[in-house]
Design an enzyme around this catalytic site. Structure first.
Site, PDB file in Angstrom:
ATOM      1  N   ALA A 255      40.519  47.011  44.001  1.00  0.00           N
ATOM      2  CA  ALA A 255      39.968  47.830  43.224  1.00  0.00           C
ATOM      3  C   ALA A 255      40.384  48.357  42.208  1.00  0.00           C
ATOM      4  O   ALA A 255      40.105  49.191  41.341  1.00  0.00           O
ATOM      5  CB  ALA A 255      39.296  48.951  44.338  1.00  0.00           C
ATOM      6  N   GLN A 256      41.879  48.310  42.193  1.00  0.00           N
ATOM      7  CA  GLN A 256      42.759  48.991  40.960  1.00  0.00           C
ATOM      8  C   GLN A 256      43.197  47.922  40.085  1.00  0.00           C
ATOM      9  O   GLN A 256      43.824  47.960  38.951  1.00  0.00           O
ATOM     10  CB  GLN A 256      43.983  49.548  41.707  1.00  0.00           C
ATOM     11  CG  GLN A 256      43.805  50.880  42.254  1.00  0.00           C
ATOM     12  CD  GLN A 256      44.985  51.584  42.814  1.00  0.00           C
ATOM     13  OE1 GLN A 256      45.824  51.427  42.277  1.00  0.00           O
ATOM     14  NE2 GLN A 256      44.586  52.164  43.910  1.00  0.00           N
TER      15      GLN A 256
ATOM     16  N   MET B  18      39.911  43.573  37.107  1.00  0.00           N
ATOM     17  CA  MET B  18      38.412  43.001  37.444  1.00  0.00           C
ATOM     18  C   MET B  18      37.788  44.167  38.541  1.00  0.00           C
ATOM     19  O   MET B  18      36.760  44.479  38.544  1.00  0.00           O
ATOM     20  CB  MET B  18      38.341  41.682  38.073  1.00  0.00           C
ATOM     21  CG  MET B  18      38.329  40.556  36.975  1.00  0.00           C
ATOM     22  SD  MET B  18      36.955  40.957  35.740  1.00  0.00           S
ATOM     23  CE  MET B  18      35.586  40.541  36.938  1.00  0.00           C
TER      24      MET B  18
ATOM     25  N   ASN C 180      33.415  32.001  37.926  1.00  0.00           N
ATOM     26  CA  ASN C 180      33.311  32.869  36.861  1.00  0.00           C
ATOM     27  C   ASN C 180      31.587  33.436  37.037  1.00  0.00           C
ATOM     28  O   ASN C 180      30.728  32.793  37.164  1.00  0.00           O
ATOM     29  CB  ASN C 180      33.167  31.879  35.435  1.00  0.00           C
ATOM     30  CG  ASN C 180      33.333  32.852  34.285  1.00  0.00           C
ATOM     31  OD1 ASN C 180      32.559  33.578  34.115  1.00  0.00           O
ATOM     32  ND2 ASN C 180      34.271  32.423  33.612  1.00  0.00           N
ATOM     33  N   PHE C 181      31.534  34.812  36.687  1.00  0.00           N
ATOM     34  CA  PHE C 181      30.343  35.438  36.657  1.00  0.00           C
ATOM     35  C   PHE C 181      29.806  35.749  35.564  1.00  0.00           C
ATOM     36  O   PHE C 181      28.738  36.119  35.432  1.00  0.00           O
ATOM     37  CB  PHE C 181      30.649  36.609  37.430  1.00  0.00           C
ATOM     38  CG  PHE C 181      30.635  36.716  38.992  1.00  0.00           C
ATOM     39  CD1 PHE C 181      29.568  36.545  39.893  1.00  0.00           C
ATOM     40  CD2 PHE C 181      31.898  36.666  39.413  1.00  0.00           C
ATOM     41  CE1 PHE C 181      29.704  36.262  41.311  1.00  0.00           C
ATOM     42  CE2 PHE C 181      32.072  36.490  40.892  1.00  0.00           C
ATOM     43  CZ  PHE C 181      31.045  36.247  41.772  1.00  0.00           C
TER      44      PHE C 181
ATOM     45  N   HIS D 283      43.786  32.090  28.217  1.00  0.00           N
ATOM     46  CA  HIS D 283      43.426  33.296  28.942  1.00  0.00           C
ATOM     47  C   HIS D 283      44.709  34.073  28.552  1.00  0.00           C
ATOM     48  O   HIS D 283      45.607  33.606  28.010  1.00  0.00           O
ATOM     49  CB  HIS D 283      43.595  33.050  30.682  1.00  0.00           C
ATOM     50  CG  HIS D 283      42.179  32.523  31.280  1.00  0.00           C
ATOM     51  ND1 HIS D 283      41.903  31.125  30.898  1.00  0.00           N
ATOM     52  CD2 HIS D 283      41.380  33.233  32.050  1.00  0.00           C
ATOM     53  CE1 HIS D 283      40.551  31.098  31.587  1.00  0.00           C
ATOM     54  NE2 HIS D 283      40.238  32.291  32.146  1.00  0.00           N
TER      55      HIS D 283
ATOM     56  N   LYS E 124      47.669  36.234  33.569  1.00  0.00           N
ATOM     57  CA  LYS E 124      46.954  35.483  34.688  1.00  0.00           C
ATOM     58  C   LYS E 124      47.850  34.654  35.582  1.00  0.00           C
ATOM     59  O   LYS E 124      48.824  34.093  34.906  1.00  0.00           O
ATOM     60  CB  LYS E 124      45.901  34.465  33.966  1.00  0.00           C
ATOM     61  CG  LYS E 124      45.016  33.740  34.775  1.00  0.00           C
ATOM     62  CD  LYS E 124      43.908  33.109  34.091  1.00  0.00           C
ATOM     63  CE  LYS E 124      43.023  32.088  35.280  1.00  0.00           C
ATOM     64  NZ  LYS E 124      42.608  32.956  36.246  1.00  0.00           N
TER      65      LYS E 124
HETATM   66  N1  LIG Z   1      34.822  34.934  38.931  1.00  0.00           N
HETATM   67  C1  LIG Z   1      35.118  35.626  37.813  1.00  0.00           C
HETATM   68  O1  LIG Z   1      34.259  35.950  37.082  1.00  0.00           O
HETATM   69  C2  LIG Z   1      36.468  36.082  37.410  1.00  0.00           C
HETATM   70  C3  LIG Z   1      37.448  35.887  38.215  1.00  0.00           C
HETATM   71  N2  LIG Z   1      38.589  36.425  37.817  1.00  0.00           N
HETATM   72  C4  LIG Z   1      39.698  36.267  39.099  1.00  0.00           C
HETATM   73  O2  LIG Z   1      39.776  37.300  39.889  1.00  0.00           O
HETATM   74  C5  LIG Z   1      41.144  37.437  40.411  1.00  0.00           C
HETATM   75  C6  LIG Z   1      41.934  38.941  39.959  1.00  0.00           C
HETATM   76  O3  LIG Z   1      41.983  39.030  38.426  1.00  0.00           O
HETATM   77  P1  LIG Z   1      42.416  40.324  37.976  1.00  0.00           P
HETATM   78  O4  LIG Z   1      41.620  41.506  37.952  1.00  0.00           O
HETATM   79  O5  LIG Z   1      42.558  39.972  36.326  1.00  0.00           O
HETATM   80  O6  LIG Z   1      43.763  40.398  38.526  1.00  0.00           O
HETATM   81  P2  LIG Z   1      44.835  41.830  38.808  1.00  0.00           P
HETATM   82  O7  LIG Z   1      46.039  41.207  39.250  1.00  0.00           O
HETATM   83  O8  LIG Z   1      44.469  42.711  37.514  1.00  0.00           O
HETATM   84  O9  LIG Z   1      43.995  42.354  40.058  1.00  0.00           O
HETATM   85  C7  LIG Z   1      44.082  42.382  41.254  1.00  0.00           C
HETATM   86  C8  LIG Z   1      44.276  43.323  42.237  1.00  0.00           C
HETATM   87  O10 LIG Z   1      44.206  42.959  43.673  1.00  0.00           O
HETATM   88  C9  LIG Z   1      45.320  43.562  44.273  1.00  0.00           C
HETATM   89  N3  LIG Z   1      45.697  43.271  45.558  1.00  0.00           N
HETATM   90  C10 LIG Z   1      46.635  42.214  45.967  1.00  0.00           C
HETATM   91  N4  LIG Z   1      46.735  41.885  46.930  1.00  0.00           N
HETATM   92  C11 LIG Z   1      45.724  42.525  47.778  1.00  0.00           C
HETATM   93  C12 LIG Z   1      45.097  42.723  48.955  1.00  0.00           C
HETATM   94  N5  LIG Z   1      45.773  42.019  50.114  1.00  0.00           N
HETATM   95  N6  LIG Z   1      44.115  43.560  49.306  1.00  0.00           N
HETATM   96  C13 LIG Z   1      43.698  44.361  48.395  1.00  0.00           C
HETATM   97  N7  LIG Z   1      44.043  44.236  47.009  1.00  0.00           N
HETATM   98  C14 LIG Z   1      45.015  43.349  46.670  1.00  0.00           C
HETATM   99  C15 LIG Z   1      46.300  43.846  43.260  1.00  0.00           C
HETATM  100  O11 LIG Z   1      47.423  44.816  43.538  1.00  0.00           O
HETATM  101  P3  LIG Z   1      48.730  44.314  43.027  1.00  0.00           P
HETATM  102  O12 LIG Z   1      48.780  44.419  41.780  1.00  0.00           O
HETATM  103  O13 LIG Z   1      49.573  45.584  43.681  1.00  0.00           O
HETATM  104  O14 LIG Z   1      49.248  42.862  43.568  1.00  0.00           O
HETATM  105  C16 LIG Z   1      45.490  44.242  42.192  1.00  0.00           C
HETATM  106  O15 LIG Z   1      45.428  45.721  41.936  1.00  0.00           O
HETATM  107  C17 LIG Z   1      42.116  36.299  39.643  1.00  0.00           C
HETATM  108  O16 LIG Z   1      42.027  35.120  40.712  1.00  0.00           O
HETATM  109  C18 LIG Z   1      41.069  35.830  38.579  1.00  0.00           C
HETATM  110  O17 LIG Z   1      41.369  34.502  38.243  1.00  0.00           O
HETATM  111  C19 LIG Z   1      39.012  37.263  37.107  1.00  0.00           C
HETATM  112  C20 LIG Z   1      37.829  37.280  35.956  1.00  0.00           C
HETATM  113  C21 LIG Z   1      36.689  36.967  36.394  1.00  0.00           C
HETATM  114  O1  LIG Z   2      42.081  35.802  35.406  1.00  0.00           O
HETATM  115  C1  LIG Z   2      40.995  35.769  34.611  1.00  0.00           C
HETATM  116  O2  LIG Z   2      41.068  36.583  33.695  1.00  0.00           O
HETATM  117  C2  LIG Z   2      39.864  35.081  34.914  1.00  0.00           C
HETATM  118  N1  LIG Z   2      39.667  34.242  35.911  1.00  0.00           N
HETATM  119  C3  LIG Z   2      38.662  33.445  36.129  1.00  0.00           C
HETATM  120  C4  LIG Z   2      39.223  31.903  36.132  1.00  0.00           C
HETATM  121  O3  LIG Z   2      40.374  31.582  36.372  1.00  0.00           O
HETATM  122  O4  LIG Z   2      38.218  31.158  35.756  1.00  0.00           O
HETATM  123  C5  LIG Z   2      37.570  33.566  35.372  1.00  0.00           C
HETATM  124  C6  LIG Z   2      37.758  33.996  33.823  1.00  0.00           C
HETATM  125  O5  LIG Z   2      38.129  32.881  33.350  1.00  0.00           O
HETATM  126  C7  LIG Z   2      38.746  35.199  33.900  1.00  0.00           C
END
Ligand SMILES: NC(=O)C1=CN([C@@H]2O[C@H](COP(=O)(O)OP(=O)(O)OC[C@H]3O[C@@H](n4cnc5c(N)ncnc54)[C@H](OP(=O)(O)O)[C@@H]3O)[C@@H](O)[C@H]2O)C=CC1
Ligand SMILES: O=C(O)C1=N[C@H](C(=O)O)C[C@H](O)C1
Length: 245
Positions: free
Chosen positions: A9-10, A13, A103-104, A131, A135
């Site tokens: 949540a922090q 995404m 990807n959503f 990206h 990432k």
């Molecule tokens: N499907 C889609 O459309 C998209 C997918 N993504 C994917 O989503 C994922 C997250 O991306 P993004 O938000 O940029 O990453 P971030 O690193 O910004 O966020 C991930 C968060 O999850 C936390 N976290 C890590 N481990 C745990 C755990 N065990 N339990 C709960 N929280 C945890 C992290 O904490 P901490 O920083 O302390 O480790 C951090 O706050 C990636 O795999 C990315 O590729 C991203 C964009 C779009």
């Molecule tokens: O990490 C990201 O930012 C994203 N991750 C997803 C991916 O790995 O495809 C979706 C999007 O590209 C953003």
């Protein structure tokens, strides 16, 4: 009102998902959990949304499935063997369904769909994804999935591998090989999420490009999956079917 919990949540995404859920008239945010927080708060939810890290998502998802919670997963890293594991958890007795989508973004889903359609008509196809430099994984989940879809479409149509006479060079120069499709990953300050699928042959190039300019771009797809996951059948990969594609 659908009760929603968010894992990660922090994060970039996760925080955006919390805002989107709070802004939706038909949803209530009941848990916002991040690294180090107990997962128990999520049992107040009907649907858990996971945007964490490829290294932790399998444990999170198993925890949700074991408690009969529906899960919408955006975290990347789902290769065929991970998907098989998730399928094996979702038995006749388990009550939760799972949507896993690399990807959503609606445009990104259409890009993958059009790339799959175009793939058999061209001699060559390669994928270039760009990206933000924070990432963790490369290539992106979207590029990986696009390569799988493109490769499957070409195999079904009996198309030969993309021609490539390279016999020497610097390692990595030709990108990663995903099911026989070359995938190039660029990490660039200022970028969010971008992908080009380049197809070519017979004197023409056809480029299908998608750009996510911000993380709000993923929210309509995430909310759609949250609304629909209770009525689906166990595991759904991608949101193509939810869009009628
Ligand atoms: N499907 C889609 O459309 C998209 C997918 N993504 C994917 O989503 C994922 C997250 O991306 P993004 O938000 O940029 O990453 P971030 O690193 O910004 O966020 C991930 C968060 O999850 C936390 N976290 C890590 N481990 C745990 C755990 N065990 N339990 C709960 N929280 C945890 C992290 O904490 P901490 O920083 O302390 O480790 C951090 O706050 C990636 O795999 C990315 O590729 C991203 C964009 C779009
Ligand atoms: O990490 C990201 O930012 C994203 N991750 C997803 C991916 O790995 O495809 C979706 C999007 O590209 C953003």
């Amino acid at each position: 009102m659908t009760k929603v919990g968010v894992l990660g949540a922090q994060g970039r995404m996760g925080a955006e998902v919390c805002r989107a859920v709070e802004g939706a008239d038909d949803m209530e945010l009941v848990a916002a959990v991040d690294q180090g927080d107990p997962l128990d708060a999520l049992t107040a939810a009907e649907v858990v949304v996971d945007f964490t890290h490829p290294g932790v998502v399998m444990d999170n998802l198993r925890w949700c499935v074991e408690r009969g919670l529906h899960a919408v997963v955006g975290t990347t890293g789902f290769d065929p063997s991970r998907l098989d594991s998730v399928r094996s958890w979702l038995t006749e007795e388990s009550s939760g369904n799972v949507v896993i989508a690399p990807n959503f973004g609606i445009g990104a889903v259409l890009m993958m769909h059009f790339a799959q359609k175009a793939a058999p008509f061209f001699e060559s196809v390669e994928i270039v994804e760009t990206h933000h430099p924070n990432k963790a994984d490369a290539p992106s989940g979207t590029a990986y999935r696009t390569a799988e879809l493109v490769a499957a479409a070409r195999a079904e149509a009996g198309v030969a591998p993309s021609p490539d006479a390279t016999t020497s060079g610097v390692e990595g120069a030709r990108g990663a090989d995903v099911d026989g499709v070359r995938v190039h990953a660029v990490r660039m300050s200022g970028a969010v999420a971008h992908q080009e699928v380049v197809l070519g042959g017979h004197g023409e190039l056809f480029t299908i490009r998608h750009d996510s300019m911000n993380r709000e771009s993923f929210m309509p797809g995430v909310l759609l999956a949250v609304r629909r996951v209770p009525e689906l059948d166990r595991l759904t990969v991608g949101i193509e079917a939810l869009l009628g594609l």
